[in-house]
Every structure is written in C-alpha cells, then in structure tokens.
Design a protein around this motif. Structure first.
Motif, mmCIF file in Angstrom:
data_model
loop_
_atom_site.group_PDB
_atom_site.id
_atom_site.type_symbol
_atom_site.label_atom_id
_atom_site.label_comp_id
_atom_site.label_asym_id
_atom_site.label_seq_id
_atom_site.Cartn_x
_atom_site.Cartn_y
_atom_site.Cartn_z
ATOM 1 N N ASP A 280 0.811 -1.230 0.000
ATOM 2 C CA ASP A 280 0.000 0.000 0.000
ATOM 3 C C ASP A 280 0.841 1.275 0.000
ATOM 4 O O ASP A 280 0.412 2.316 0.518
ATOM 5 C CB ASP A 280 -0.968 0.022 1.194
ATOM 6 N N VAL B 66 -0.651 5.268 0.980
ATOM 7 C CA VAL B 66 -2.064 5.297 0.601
ATOM 8 C C VAL B 66 -2.972 5.379 1.816
ATOM 9 O O VAL B 66 -3.862 6.233 1.881
ATOM 10 C CB VAL B 66 -2.411 4.059 -0.253
ATOM 11 N N ASP B 67 -2.773 4.508 2.804
ATOM 12 C CA ASP B 67 -3.657 4.473 3.978
ATOM 13 C C ASP B 67 -3.584 5.764 4.783
ATOM 14 O O ASP B 67 -4.582 6.216 5.352
ATOM 15 C CB ASP B 67 -3.303 3.287 4.880
ATOM 16 N N ALA B 68 -2.408 6.364 4.854
ATOM 17 C CA ALA B 68 -2.219 7.598 5.628
ATOM 18 C C ALA B 68 -2.623 8.834 4.845
ATOM 19 O O ALA B 68 -2.646 9.936 5.414
ATOM 20 C CB ALA B 68 -0.767 7.714 6.072
ATOM 21 N N GLU B 69 -2.919 8.669 3.550
ATOM 22 C CA GLU B 69 -3.239 9.792 2.671
ATOM 23 C C GLU B 69 -2.169 10.883 2.783
ATOM 24 O O GLU B 69 -2.456 12.054 3.011
ATOM 25 C CB GLU B 69 -4.626 10.367 2.989
#
Length: 213
Positions: free
Chosen positions: A77, A92-95
C-alpha cells in the motif's frame, strides 16, 4: 610432501573458484545485455520477508515499472515514484506523500533500476548450480558484497536457463531478515510517459504533501 599436497589442493580450489566466477559472469553479462536492450520494463512480483528467529513471515504482491533511471514501485500500500531526481513516497492508507531527494544510502542500496546490472560493481560472485524444478531449470548464482557494512551478506539469483530471465532474488540479511522477490509476470518495452514516474498532486487533492527537500 605434506606442504606440496596442501599447495596442490589450494591451487585446484583456486582454479575451481575462478571457473565458477567466470561462468557466473558470462551468464550475468548476457542477462544484463538483454535487459539493456529493453526501453522499459513492467513486472508483477511476490515479496516475502522471513525471520525464523523472530517467527516473522510476511508476504505481499507488488508491481513495478522501469524506464531508464526512473521507476514506480507499488508494495504494501505504498507507491514509490522516482523521476531520476526526486523520490515521491505515497502512503495510501495515511493519505500522505513524502517528497525528498535520494540520500547516499538509497543511492547505494538496491535501486530497482540497477537490478540487472547490480553485479557489475561492489560484488564478487560465484556459480552455485544448475537447478531443475517443476517450474523450470535455473542457473543459481550468489553475489557477495565487497562492502562489509552492507546490511546483507549474500544475494542469490535464480535465472531461467532458456530465456535468461531473472526469476527470483533472495537477500540474506545480517539481522535475520531474509527477503525474497519472485517475478510472476515480466513485460519488456511497454510505453510509459515521464509523468508515470511522478506523483500527481492534482489528481490526489486529499493527500497531504510533506516536502522534505
């Protein structure tokens, strides 16, 4: 007489090592030459990290595109873009995307664009064996870093004997972390734009940009 026999054995072993080095170099030179003819590369792979002592076993699928000294890598990710000058790391997950210049450690590390010419500097190498498996027959070659400060003690390559495509890479870590990369799909000479190797801020307005340059 004992000294003579010892000297004879040492000489024979030295000749064998030299032959194994020459055989490995011949194969690696061919692999490098083939891949230098490709204008670009697209590949899908499986990434495994194992540490037997800590009972850690992680596996993830990833993909990469390469063009000249540029690459875009997706793994766990995280998208990592390198346009030849600047690294964009999109979590991605943390933007969040971190923008930075490559430091010395990264430049001397396992740069994906150098995977097919990795052996040319900073390594000694040897031919291990020709290994037959249900998946095919492979040349097994070990690379040993000349720099003792490297975090790995050895890199083992598996190269298809017919196509001379690199099928897997195993890095033996000094900290017990062993990394295996297995190529699942390999496509040369795919058309890519320079913009494919740069994070697109306009297309990701909700992603926080952290410029660390």
């Amino acid at each position: 007489m004992t000294k003579y026999i010892s000297l004879l054995f040492i000489t024979l072993l030295s000749l064998n090592v030299s032959a194994q080095e020459n055989k490995a170099k011949t194969i690696l030179d061919k692999v490098s030459a083939i891949n230098k003819e490709h204008s670009s590369v697209k590949a899908e792979f499986t990434f495994n990290m194992d540490n037997a002592e800590e009972d850690v076993h992680e596996s993830s699928d990833g993909n990469i595109i390469l063009k000249g000294n540029k690459y875009r890598l997706y793994l766990m990710d995280v998208y990592t873009y390198f346009d030849g000058n600047t690294i964009y790391q999109h979590l991605v997950d943390a933007e969040e995307v971190n923008i930075k210049e490559p430091d010395e450690d990264e430049e001397e590390g396992l740069n994906p664009t150098q995977i097919f010419s990795l052996y040319e500097t900073g390594f000694k190498f040897g031919y291990v064996e020709e290994r037959k498996t249900p998946a095919g027959t492979f040349h097994v070659i070990d690379l040993f870093p000349l720099d003792e400060e490297k975090p790995f003690s050895r890199i083992r390559l598996h190269i298809d004997t017919k196509s001379l495509e690199m099928k897997s890479l195993v890095s033996i870590g000094k900290d017990g972390n062993n990394i295996t990369i297995k190529i699942k799909k390999f496509e040369p000479n795919v058309e890519f734009k320079d913009s494919d190797f740069v994070f697109d801020e306009a297309a990701n307005p909700d992603v926080e940009v952290v410029d660390m340059r």
